[in-house]
Design a protein around this motif. Structure first.
Motif, PDB file in Angstrom:
ATOM      1  N   LEU A 116      33.504 -35.172  12.104  1.00 55.44           N
ATOM      2  CA  LEU A 116      34.842 -34.611  12.286  1.00 55.44           C
ATOM      3  C   LEU A 116      34.755 -33.218  12.925  1.00 55.44           C
ATOM      4  O   LEU A 116      35.523 -32.891  13.833  1.00 55.44           O
ATOM      5  CB  LEU A 116      35.577 -34.543  10.944  1.00 55.44           C
ATOM      6  CG  LEU A 116      36.986 -33.968  10.983  1.00 55.44           C
ATOM      7  CD1 LEU A 116      37.904 -34.854  11.833  1.00 55.44           C
ATOM      8  CD2 LEU A 116      37.542 -33.825   9.584  1.00 55.44           C
ATOM      9  N   GLY A 117      33.806 -32.411  12.477  1.00 56.61           N
ATOM     10  CA  GLY A 117      33.628 -31.073  13.045  1.00 56.61           C
ATOM     11  C   GLY A 117      33.265 -31.126  14.517  1.00 56.61           C
ATOM     12  O   GLY A 117      33.772 -30.351  15.326  1.00 56.61           O
ATOM     13  N   ILE A 118      32.403 -32.044  14.890  1.00 55.99           N
ATOM     14  CA  ILE A 118      32.006 -32.198  16.287  1.00 55.99           C
ATOM     15  C   ILE A 118      33.198 -32.630  17.131  1.00 55.99           C
ATOM     16  O   ILE A 118      33.437 -32.112  18.221  1.00 55.99           O
ATOM     17  CB  ILE A 118      30.827 -33.184  16.417  1.00 55.99           C
ATOM     18  CG1 ILE A 118      29.569 -32.553  15.817  1.00 55.99           C
ATOM     19  CG2 ILE A 118      30.604 -33.584  17.866  1.00 55.99           C
ATOM     20  CD1 ILE A 118      28.406 -33.509  15.664  1.00 55.99           C
ATOM     21  N   VAL A 119      33.965 -33.586  16.636  1.00 57.13           N
ATOM     22  CA  VAL A 119      35.154 -34.065  17.372  1.00 57.13           C
ATOM     23  C   VAL A 119      36.144 -32.921  17.573  1.00 57.13           C
ATOM     24  O   VAL A 119      36.684 -32.726  18.665  1.00 57.13           O
ATOM     25  CB  VAL A 119      35.806 -35.264  16.644  1.00 57.13           C
ATOM     26  CG1 VAL A 119      37.166 -35.580  17.227  1.00 57.13           C
ATOM     27  CG2 VAL A 119      34.890 -36.480  16.714  1.00 57.13           C
ATOM     28  N   LEU A 120      36.391 -32.137  16.533  1.00 61.14           N
ATOM     29  CA  LEU A 120      37.329 -31.015  16.652  1.00 61.14           C
ATOM     30  C   LEU A 120      36.803 -29.940  17.601  1.00 61.14           C
ATOM     31  O   LEU A 120      37.579 -29.343  18.360  1.00 61.14           O
ATOM     32  CB  LEU A 120      37.623 -30.426  15.275  1.00 61.14           C
ATOM     33  CG  LEU A 120      38.469 -31.306  14.343  1.00 61.14           C
ATOM     34  CD1 LEU A 120      38.584 -30.665  12.966  1.00 61.14           C
ATOM     35  CD2 LEU A 120      39.842 -31.567  14.938  1.00 61.14           C
ATOM     36  N   ALA A 121      35.514 -29.695  17.572  1.00 63.21           N
ATOM     37  CA  ALA A 121      34.935 -28.707  18.482  1.00 63.21           C
ATOM     38  C   ALA A 121      35.091 -29.147  19.936  1.00 63.21           C
ATOM     39  O   ALA A 121      35.434 -28.341  20.804  1.00 63.21           O
ATOM     40  CB  ALA A 121      33.463 -28.486  18.141  1.00 63.21           C
ATOM     41  N   ILE A 122      34.840 -30.405  20.201  1.00 66.38           N
ATOM     42  CA  ILE A 122      35.003 -30.924  21.567  1.00 66.38           C
ATOM     43  C   ILE A 122      36.466 -30.847  21.994  1.00 66.38           C
ATOM     44  O   ILE A 122      36.777 -30.445  23.112  1.00 66.38           O
ATOM     45  CB  ILE A 122      34.468 -32.370  21.661  1.00 66.38           C
ATOM     46  CG1 ILE A 122      32.940 -32.363  21.518  1.00 66.38           C
ATOM     47  CG2 ILE A 122      34.882 -33.022  22.978  1.00 66.38           C
ATOM     48  CD1 ILE A 122      32.325 -33.737  21.364  1.00 66.38           C
ATOM     49  N   PHE A 123      37.365 -31.212  21.106  1.00 65.85           N
ATOM     50  CA  PHE A 123      38.791 -31.124  21.418  1.00 65.85           C
ATOM     51  C   PHE A 123      39.191 -29.676  21.711  1.00 65.85           C
ATOM     52  O   PHE A 123      39.907 -29.401  22.666  1.00 65.85           O
ATOM     53  CB  PHE A 123      39.613 -31.682  20.251  1.00 65.85           C
ATOM     54  CG  PHE A 123      41.092 -31.685  20.513  1.00 65.85           C
ATOM     55  CD1 PHE A 123      41.664 -32.650  21.319  1.00 65.85           C
ATOM     56  CD2 PHE A 123      41.908 -30.711  19.960  1.00 65.85           C
ATOM     57  CE1 PHE A 123      43.025 -32.660  21.570  1.00 65.85           C
ATOM     58  CE2 PHE A 123      43.270 -30.700  20.209  1.00 65.85           C
ATOM     59  CZ  PHE A 123      43.838 -31.682  21.015  1.00 65.85           C
ATOM     60  N   GLY A 124      38.711 -28.749  20.893  1.00 74.03           N
ATOM     61  CA  GLY A 124      39.026 -27.336  21.099  1.00 74.03           C
ATOM     62  C   GLY A 124      38.450 -26.790  22.389  1.00 74.03           C
ATOM     63  O   GLY A 124      39.018 -25.900  23.018  1.00 74.03           O
ATOM     64  N   TRP A 125      37.316 -27.322  22.812  1.00 68.98           N
ATOM     65  CA  TRP A 125      36.699 -26.870  24.062  1.00 68.98           C
ATOM     66  C   TRP A 125      37.562 -27.272  25.256  1.00 68.98           C
ATOM     67  O   TRP A 125      37.764 -26.489  26.175  1.00 68.98           O
ATOM     68  CB  TRP A 125      35.307 -27.488  24.181  1.00 68.98           C
ATOM     69  CG  TRP A 125      34.607 -27.113  25.446  1.00 68.98           C
ATOM     70  CD1 TRP A 125      34.597 -27.803  26.622  1.00 68.98           C
ATOM     71  CD2 TRP A 125      33.834 -25.943  25.668  1.00 68.98           C
ATOM     72  NE1 TRP A 125      33.855 -27.145  27.555  1.00 68.98           N
ATOM     73  CE2 TRP A 125      33.368 -25.992  26.996  1.00 68.98           C
ATOM     74  CE3 TRP A 125      33.479 -24.863  24.878  1.00 68.98           C
ATOM     75  CZ2 TRP A 125      32.581 -25.002  27.534  1.00 68.98           C
ATOM     76  CZ3 TRP A 125      32.689 -23.886  25.432  1.00 68.98           C
ATOM     77  CH2 TRP A 125      32.243 -23.955  26.739  1.00 68.98           C
ATOM     78  N   PHE A 126      38.054 -28.482  25.255  1.00 69.59           N
ATOM     79  CA  PHE A 126      38.820 -28.971  26.396  1.00 69.59           C
ATOM     80  C   PHE A 126      40.306 -28.636  26.321  1.00 69.59           C
ATOM     81  O   PHE A 126      40.990 -28.634  27.332  1.00 69.59           O
ATOM     82  CB  PHE A 126      38.632 -30.485  26.560  1.00 69.59           C
ATOM     83  CG  PHE A 126      37.262 -30.843  27.027  1.00 69.59           C
ATOM     84  CD1 PHE A 126      36.877 -30.591  28.331  1.00 69.59           C
ATOM     85  CD2 PHE A 126      36.342 -31.404  26.167  1.00 69.59           C
ATOM     86  CE1 PHE A 126      35.605 -30.906  28.776  1.00 69.59           C
ATOM     87  CE2 PHE A 126      35.063 -31.730  26.592  1.00 69.59           C
ATOM     88  CZ  PHE A 126      34.695 -31.465  27.910  1.00 69.59           C
ATOM     89  N   TYR A 127      40.809 -28.362  25.152  1.00 65.99           N
ATOM     90  CA  TYR A 127      42.218 -28.025  24.981  1.00 65.99           C
ATOM     91  C   TYR A 127      42.350 -26.748  24.154  1.00 65.99           C
ATOM     92  O   TYR A 127      42.774 -26.783  23.006  1.00 65.99           O
ATOM     93  CB  TYR A 127      42.975 -29.175  24.293  1.00 65.99           C
ATOM     94  CG  TYR A 127      42.943 -30.455  25.071  1.00 65.99           C
ATOM     95  CD1 TYR A 127      43.771 -30.642  26.172  1.00 65.99           C
ATOM     96  CD2 TYR A 127      42.063 -31.474  24.724  1.00 65.99           C
ATOM     97  CE1 TYR A 127      43.717 -31.814  26.899  1.00 65.99           C
ATOM     98  CE2 TYR A 127      42.004 -32.644  25.451  1.00 65.99           C
ATOM     99  CZ  TYR A 127      42.839 -32.808  26.530  1.00 65.99           C
ATOM    100  OH  TYR A 127      42.784 -33.970  27.248  1.00 65.99           O
ATOM    101  N   PRO A 128      41.973 -25.601  24.756  1.00 63.56           N
ATOM    102  CA  PRO A 128      42.033 -24.361  23.969  1.00 63.56           C
ATOM    103  C   PRO A 128      43.474 -23.970  23.664  1.00 63.56           C
ATOM    104  O   PRO A 128      44.390 -24.237  24.430  1.00 63.56           O
ATOM    105  CB  PRO A 128      41.371 -23.326  24.876  1.00 63.56           C
ATOM    106  CG  PRO A 128      41.560 -23.869  26.252  1.00 63.56           C
ATOM    107  CD  PRO A 128      41.546 -25.369  26.115  1.00 63.56           C
ATOM    108  N   SER A 129      43.648 -23.349  22.546  1.00 60.78           N
ATOM    109  CA  SER A 129      44.969 -22.878  22.142  1.00 60.78           C
ATOM    110  C   SER A 129      45.183 -21.482  22.676  1.00 60.78           C
ATOM    111  O   SER A 129      44.351 -20.603  22.482  1.00 60.78           O
ATOM    112  CB  SER A 129      45.062 -22.865  20.615  1.00 60.78           C
ATOM    113  OG  SER A 129      46.229 -22.199  20.215  1.00 60.78           O
ATOM    114  N   THR A 130      46.264 -21.260  23.373  1.00 60.55           N
ATOM    115  CA  THR A 130      46.547 -19.913  23.834  1.00 60.55           C
ATOM    116  C   THR A 130      46.934 -19.062  22.649  1.00 60.55           C
ATOM    117  O   THR A 130      46.542 -17.923  22.560  1.00 60.55           O
ATOM    118  CB  THR A 130      47.671 -19.901  24.888  1.00 60.55           C
ATOM    119  OG1 THR A 130      48.809 -20.523  24.336  1.00 60.55           O
ATOM    120  CG2 THR A 130      47.228 -20.611  26.144  1.00 60.55           C
ATOM    121  N   GLY A 131      47.664 -19.604  21.747  1.00 59.56           N
ATOM    122  CA  GLY A 131      47.955 -18.975  20.476  1.00 59.56           C
ATOM    123  C   GLY A 131      48.719 -17.667  20.539  1.00 59.56           C
ATOM    124  O   GLY A 131      49.248 -17.232  19.537  1.00 59.56           O
TER     125      GLY A 131
END
Length: 186
Positions: A46-61
């Motif tokens: 789950l951590g790896i999947v979330l890290a990959i998602f965060g890499w390709f879809y960064p949050s401007t926040g």
């Protein structure tokens, strides 16, 4: 009677232990994975999947108010105006003693320095003002890149009107026109 040396008897020697490479023996007799192991693996995946998602879809926040965007716009427009003034002044300097090699070198060095420093300064101002509107940020970033490219090409020996520098100079003029429009007071 010949004497023979006594031999070691087998009962006194210890049996050799099998080597387990330092791994402890399992306390369970079941060959399957334990619940904590499965949970740890699931969390790792789950951590790896979330890290990959965060890499390709960064949050401007970051959300900025209109006042913050307006303040950042003013700072960036002022910065690019100062850079334009400095680069225009230094790239149009003339040697006060025509033919003096040291004077020619000093004038050329000031021009190159003003271009490179101007580009670096604009990049720093953009970093310091994240509330800058996207269109203005892109235009100033493009201008900064062009200034730095001009400087490096001059350092590499290109002349102002050659096939490398002339397109960059034309590009800079277009970028200045865009910035003039974006920095108009409203």
């Amino acid at each position: 009677m010949p004497e023979t040396p006594p031999t070691d008897s087998a009962p006194s020697a210890k049996p050799a232990k099998p080597k387990t490479a330092g791994f402890p023996k399992s306390s369970t007799s079941s060959p399957g994975l334990s619940v904590p192991t499965i949970a740890a693996l699931a969390l790792a995946v789950l951590g790896i999947v979330l890290a990959i998602f965060g890499w390709f879809y960064p949050s401007t926040g970051q959300k900025f108010s209109d006042d913050q965007r307006q303040e950042a716009k003013g700072k960036i427009c002022d910065s690019q105006a100062v850079v334009r003034q400095g680069t225009q002044f230094n790239t149009n300097l003339q040697n006060p003693v025509p033919g003096d090699l040291a004077g020619d070198l000093a004038v050329g060095t000031n021009a190159r320095l003003s271009l490179f420093a101007g580009g670096a300064f604009l990049h720093q101002r953009l970093e310091a003002n994240p509330a800058t509107p996207d269109d203005l940020s892109k235009a100033v970033g493009d201008m900064a890149d062009t200034l730095e490219a001009l400087s490096i090409n001059y350092l590499a020996g290109h002349s102002p009107d050659d096939a490398v520098q002339q397109p960059l100079r034309d590009q800079l003029r277009g970028q200045i026109d865009v910035l003039d429009n974006l920095c108009q007071p409203q």
